[in-house]
Design a protein around this motif. Structure first.
Motif, mmCIF file in Angstrom:
data_model
loop_
_atom_site.group_PDB
_atom_site.id
_atom_site.type_symbol
_atom_site.label_atom_id
_atom_site.label_comp_id
_atom_site.label_asym_id
_atom_site.label_seq_id
_atom_site.Cartn_x
_atom_site.Cartn_y
_atom_site.Cartn_z
ATOM 1 N N VAL A 176 -9.996 -3.652 10.882
ATOM 2 C CA VAL A 176 -9.349 -4.396 10.726
ATOM 3 C C VAL A 176 -9.556 -5.343 9.277
ATOM 4 O O VAL A 176 -10.226 -4.542 8.647
ATOM 5 C CB VAL A 176 -11.246 -5.558 11.522
ATOM 6 C CG1 VAL A 176 -11.042 -7.135 11.612
ATOM 7 C CG2 VAL A 176 -10.789 -5.871 13.282
ATOM 8 N N ASP A 177 -9.514 -6.290 8.866
ATOM 9 C CA ASP A 177 -8.754 -6.515 7.369
ATOM 10 C C ASP A 177 -8.573 -5.626 6.260
ATOM 11 O O ASP A 177 -9.018 -4.601 5.305
ATOM 12 C CB ASP A 177 -10.138 -6.542 6.372
ATOM 13 C CG ASP A 177 -11.148 -8.513 7.431
ATOM 14 O OD1 ASP A 177 -9.724 -9.471 7.754
ATOM 15 O OD2 ASP A 177 -12.889 -8.032 6.955
ATOM 16 N N TRP A 178 -6.953 -4.936 6.759
ATOM 17 C CA TRP A 178 -6.710 -3.854 6.272
ATOM 18 C C TRP A 178 -6.054 -4.037 5.261
ATOM 19 O O TRP A 178 -6.886 -2.729 4.634
ATOM 20 C CB TRP A 178 -5.493 -3.745 7.285
ATOM 21 C CG TRP A 178 -4.822 -2.790 6.744
ATOM 22 C CD1 TRP A 178 -4.608 -1.367 7.174
ATOM 23 C CD2 TRP A 178 -4.042 -2.314 5.300
ATOM 24 N NE1 TRP A 178 -3.774 -0.233 6.647
ATOM 25 C CE2 TRP A 178 -3.438 -0.960 5.227
ATOM 26 C CE3 TRP A 178 -3.028 -2.905 4.345
ATOM 27 C CZ2 TRP A 178 -2.495 -0.793 4.300
ATOM 28 C CZ3 TRP A 178 -2.011 -3.525 3.702
ATOM 29 C CH2 TRP A 178 -1.638 -1.749 3.659
ATOM 30 N N GLU A 179 -5.932 -5.062 4.431
ATOM 31 C CA GLU A 179 -5.663 -4.868 3.076
ATOM 32 C C GLU A 179 -6.880 -4.924 2.189
ATOM 33 O O GLU A 179 -7.209 -4.195 1.216
ATOM 34 C CB GLU A 179 -4.727 -6.229 2.488
ATOM 35 C CG GLU A 179 -4.801 -6.367 0.775
ATOM 36 C CD GLU A 179 -3.716 -7.221 0.467
ATOM 37 O OE1 GLU A 179 -3.850 -7.866 -0.313
ATOM 38 O OE2 GLU A 179 -3.289 -7.857 1.584
ATOM 39 N N GLU A 180 -8.383 -5.662 2.702
ATOM 40 C CA GLU A 180 -9.126 -5.622 2.089
ATOM 41 C C GLU A 180 -9.667 -3.662 1.778
ATOM 42 O O GLU A 180 -10.379 -3.508 1.378
ATOM 43 C CB GLU A 180 -10.480 -6.468 2.532
ATOM 44 C CG GLU A 180 -11.417 -5.962 0.941
ATOM 45 C CD GLU A 180 -12.419 -7.480 2.215
ATOM 46 O OE1 GLU A 180 -13.815 -6.763 2.436
ATOM 47 O OE2 GLU A 180 -12.421 -8.259 3.030
ATOM 48 N N ASP A 181 -9.735 -3.505 3.140
ATOM 49 C CA ASP A 181 -9.881 -1.415 2.895
ATOM 50 C C ASP A 181 -9.283 -1.249 2.434
ATOM 51 O O ASP A 181 -9.882 -0.040 1.632
ATOM 52 C CB ASP A 181 -9.936 -1.303 4.878
ATOM 53 C CG ASP A 181 -10.700 -0.343 5.160
ATOM 54 O OD1 ASP A 181 -12.275 -0.052 4.983
ATOM 55 O OD2 ASP A 181 -10.308 0.785 5.351
ATOM 56 N N TYR A 226 -13.086 -4.082 19.932
ATOM 57 C CA TYR A 226 -13.552 -4.566 18.868
ATOM 58 C C TYR A 226 -14.567 -3.264 18.525
ATOM 59 O O TYR A 226 -15.718 -3.367 19.573
ATOM 60 C CB TYR A 226 -14.306 -5.343 18.112
ATOM 61 C CG TYR A 226 -13.228 -6.807 17.826
ATOM 62 C CD1 TYR A 226 -12.625 -6.433 16.386
ATOM 63 C CD2 TYR A 226 -12.071 -7.642 18.558
ATOM 64 C CE1 TYR A 226 -11.345 -6.543 15.651
ATOM 65 C CE2 TYR A 226 -11.372 -8.364 17.851
ATOM 66 C CZ TYR A 226 -11.095 -8.106 16.695
ATOM 67 O OH TYR A 226 -9.679 -8.931 16.411
ATOM 68 N N ARG A 272 -2.556 -0.607 10.693
ATOM 69 C CA ARG A 272 -3.039 -1.574 10.687
ATOM 70 C C ARG A 272 -3.664 -3.093 11.407
ATOM 71 O O ARG A 272 -4.335 -4.164 10.979
ATOM 72 C CB ARG A 272 -1.696 -2.624 9.633
ATOM 73 C CG ARG A 272 -1.255 -1.957 8.499
ATOM 74 C CD ARG A 272 0.324 -2.064 8.114
ATOM 75 N NE ARG A 272 1.098 -1.675 7.451
ATOM 76 C CZ ARG A 272 1.513 -1.852 5.690
ATOM 77 N NH1 ARG A 272 0.839 -3.429 5.565
ATOM 78 N NH2 ARG A 272 1.754 -1.146 4.989
ATOM 79 N N LYS A 316 -18.343 -1.125 9.168
ATOM 80 C CA LYS A 316 -16.932 -1.345 9.232
ATOM 81 C C LYS A 316 -16.319 -1.116 9.866
ATOM 82 O O LYS A 316 -17.072 -1.014 11.952
ATOM 83 C CB LYS A 316 -16.510 0.725 9.398
ATOM 84 C CG LYS A 316 -15.240 1.033 9.614
ATOM 85 C CD LYS A 316 -14.235 0.743 8.279
ATOM 86 C CE LYS A 316 -12.912 1.684 7.982
ATOM 87 N NZ LYS A 316 -11.889 2.130 7.277
ATOM 88 N N THR A 317 -15.373 -2.267 10.540
ATOM 89 C CA THR A 317 -14.853 -3.455 11.899
ATOM 90 C C THR A 317 -13.647 -2.140 12.724
ATOM 91 O O THR A 317 -12.555 -2.691 11.659
ATOM 92 C CB THR A 317 -15.204 -4.339 12.274
ATOM 93 O OG1 THR A 317 -15.652 -4.539 11.932
ATOM 94 C CG2 THR A 317 -14.433 -5.438 13.602
ATOM 95 N N ARG A 334 -7.622 -1.425 -0.197
ATOM 96 C CA ARG A 334 -7.557 -1.851 -1.266
ATOM 97 C C ARG A 334 -8.584 -0.992 -2.302
ATOM 98 O O ARG A 334 -9.659 -0.180 -3.132
ATOM 99 C CB ARG A 334 -7.694 -2.879 -2.429
ATOM 100 C CG ARG A 334 -6.298 -3.692 -2.104
ATOM 101 C CD ARG A 334 -6.589 -4.801 -2.733
ATOM 102 N NE ARG A 334 -5.353 -6.217 -2.833
ATOM 103 C CZ ARG A 334 -4.701 -5.845 -3.919
ATOM 104 N NH1 ARG A 334 -4.821 -4.794 -4.582
ATOM 105 N NH2 ARG A 334 -3.384 -6.544 -3.856
ATOM 106 N N GLN A 335 -9.686 -1.237 -1.327
ATOM 107 C CA GLN A 335 -10.879 -0.363 -1.534
ATOM 108 C C GLN A 335 -11.159 1.226 -1.882
ATOM 109 O O GLN A 335 -11.199 1.691 -2.045
ATOM 110 C CB GLN A 335 -11.882 -1.125 -0.573
ATOM 111 C CG GLN A 335 -13.508 -0.303 -0.699
ATOM 112 C CD GLN A 335 -14.737 -0.723 0.216
ATOM 113 O OE1 GLN A 335 -14.599 -1.918 0.675
ATOM 114 N NE2 GLN A 335 -15.578 -0.145 0.228
#
Length: 393
Positions: free
Chosen positions: A181-186, A247, A177, A238-239, A188-189
C-alpha cells in the motif's frame, strides 16, 4: 601490493570521490540563498546555492570546494565537514553519509566475507511464531526467514538470490505495486535507506552490479537514484494488501545483530487493525498445508495461547518437563527424539526434526553429538551419538 589490488583500490577511491561530489551537488541544489541568509540577486539562473556561496559559508576557497565536488583526491578535515553539515542543512543520516564518503569514519574491514546466519540466529527467528521475521545482509538479500515470513511474503525457498533481494523485488516485481500500500512512498523510503547503506561499502562489486541492473530494469529507480536521498531507520507501521486475505497491518522493527552488524533482523508484528492476527494465522495454516505439514499446524494455531504458537521453544519446554541436567550423564539421540516426540504429541505440537532439536539443545547449553560405545539389543557393542549432561526422567 600487486597490480590487481592497486587497480581495485583506485576504483574504490574514484567511486567514493564521485559519490561525494554528487552528494554535495544534490544537497547544494535543494537550498535557496534565503535559507542560508544570503540575498537571491537578480541574475540567478539555476536553482540552489552556487559553489562560491557554499565555499564562502564553509570558509574555504572556491577552487578548493570546486575540486571537492569534482571528485579530486583531497581529504577535508572534520572541521570542514561539520561546516558543510551546517551549511547544507544535513540531518543526522546525511551527516553520517557525508563522513563515510569522505573516509572520516572507516568502513568495515572485510567487505566480501561470506554472510552466514548462525543456527542460534535461525532459532531466534523461529521463536516469533505468527510474526513474520527474516535476516537480511549488507546488500539487502534475504538470507534467512521463518515460516510466517514465507506465508505472508512468499516462498523464499523457491526464489533465486536476486528475487530475495528487497530492493530488486520492490522495484522489478509487478505484483509489489498491488501488494504494498502506498507503493511509491514505500519504495522511495527503502531506496533512501538503501543509498545510506551503500555509503558504507564503496567499491563493493556485487552492490555495483545490483545498482547497474536496477538502473536498466526500473524506470523509477533510474529516475530517483540520482537524487542521493539518504535516510535511516526501518521502524513504523506497514500496510499490505495480500492477494489471499486482503489488508494486513504490521508494526515493523529492524535491528542489527551485535556480533555481525552487517546482518539485520526485521520483525513484523501483526496489529489488531484489519483483523491482521487472525489473517496471518490463516495464511500460516495454508502455508503448512502447501508444504505438507497437515491442515492445522500445530493443532489449530488460532486456538492456542500466545506462548504456544508455532516456532516457540518446544525443546526448552520438553527439557523443563521431562529432563534433568546431570553432569557427566549421557543419553542417546534416539532416546531424545522418542521422548521429545511423545511430549509434543501429548501437548499438541508438531515436533522439530532432528537437526532442529540438535540446534535447540546446543542453544540451551548442552553438548551434542558426543560419541559413546554402547550395547545394542543384540548385545553388540557399537558407537552411538548422544547428548552429554542430560537424563530423561
Amino acid at each position: 601490493m600487486n597490480e590487481v589490488n592497486m587497480v581495485s583500490q583506485r576504483r574504490q577511491q574514484d567511486y567514493r570521490l564521485q559519490e561525494l561530489g554528487d552528494f554535495l551537488r544534490t544537497r547544494r541544489a535543494r537550498l535557496t540563498p534565503e535559507e542560508v541568509g544570503l540575498p537571491r540577486g537578480s541574475r540567478r539562473k539555476t536553482p540552489g546555492l552556487r559553489r562560491a556561496e557554499v565555499a564562502q559559508l564553509v570558509g574555504v576557497s572556491v577552487d578548493w570546494y570546486t575540486w571537492l565536488e569534482q571528485g579530486r583526491s583531497i581529504t577535508p578535515s572534520k572541521q570542514v565537514l561539520e561546516h558543510l553539515v551546517q551549511t547544507l542543512r544535513l540531518d543526522a543520516n546525511e551527516r553520517t553519509h557525508l563522513f563515510l564518503l569522505a573516509q572520516q569514519q572507516p568502513p568495515p574491514a572485510l567487505l566480501r566475507e561470506t554472510e552466514i546466519v548462525s543456527p542460534a540466529l535461525q532459532h531466534f527467528l523461529d521463536q516469533f511464531g505468527t510474526r513474520p521475521a527474516f535476516v537480511s545482509g549488507r546488500r539487502w538479500d534475504i538470507l534467512a526467514w521463518n515460516d510466517a515470513g514465507c506465508a505472508v511474503f512468499g516462498d523464499y525457498r523457491r526464489m533465486t538470490t536476486r528475487e530475495r533481494n528487497t530492493i530488486w523485488r520492490i522495484f522489478t516485481d509487478p505484483s509489489s505495486r498491488q501488494f504494498v500500500v502506498d507503493w511509491e512512498e514505500d519504495a522511495r523510503q527503502l531506496l533512501a535507506q538503501f543509498r545510506s547503506m551503500c555509503g558504507r561499502y564503496p567499491g563493493d562489486a556485487q552492490l555495483a552490479e545490483l545498482i547497474h541492473d536496477l538502473m536498466l530494469a526500473s524506470p523509477e529507480f533510474r529516475a530517483w537514484w540520482p537524487d542521493h536521498e539518504v535516510r535511516g531507520g526501518q521502524e513504523g507501521w506497514k500496510t499490505l494488501n495480500h492477494p489471499q486475505v486482503g489488508y494486513l497491518v504490521f508494526e515493523r522493527l529492524t535491528f542489527q545483530v551485535f556480533d555481525t552488524p552487517d546482518l539485520k533482523v526485521t520483525v513484523y508484528t501483526p496489529l489488531e487493525e484489519a483483523n491482521t492476527p487472525r489473517k496471518v494465522e490463516q495464511l500460516l495454516e495454508q502455508w503448512y498445508l502447501r508444504v505438507g505439514q497437515g491442515p492445522h499446524p500445530p493443532q489449530a494455531v488460532h486456538h492456542l495461547p500466545q506462548t504456544q504458537r508455532p516456532g516457540q521453544d518446544t525443546v526448552g519446554w520438553w527439557l523443563a518437563a521431562c529432563c534433568q541436567r546431570v553432569e557427566g550423564a549421557w543419553v542417546a539421540n534416539s532416546d531424545v527424539m522418542i521422548s521429545y516426540a511423545h511430549w509434543c504429541e501429548a501437548h499438541g505440537y508438531i515436533p522439530k526434526k532432528a537437526k532442529g532439536v540438535s540446534q535447540s539443545l546446543a542453544v540451551h547449553g548442552l553438548e551434542i553429538s558426543v560419541n559413546k560405545r554402547v550395547v545394542d539389543d543384540h548385545r553388540q557393542r557399537k558407537m552411538a551419538r548422544g547428548v552429554r549432561g542430560l537424563v530423561i526422567l
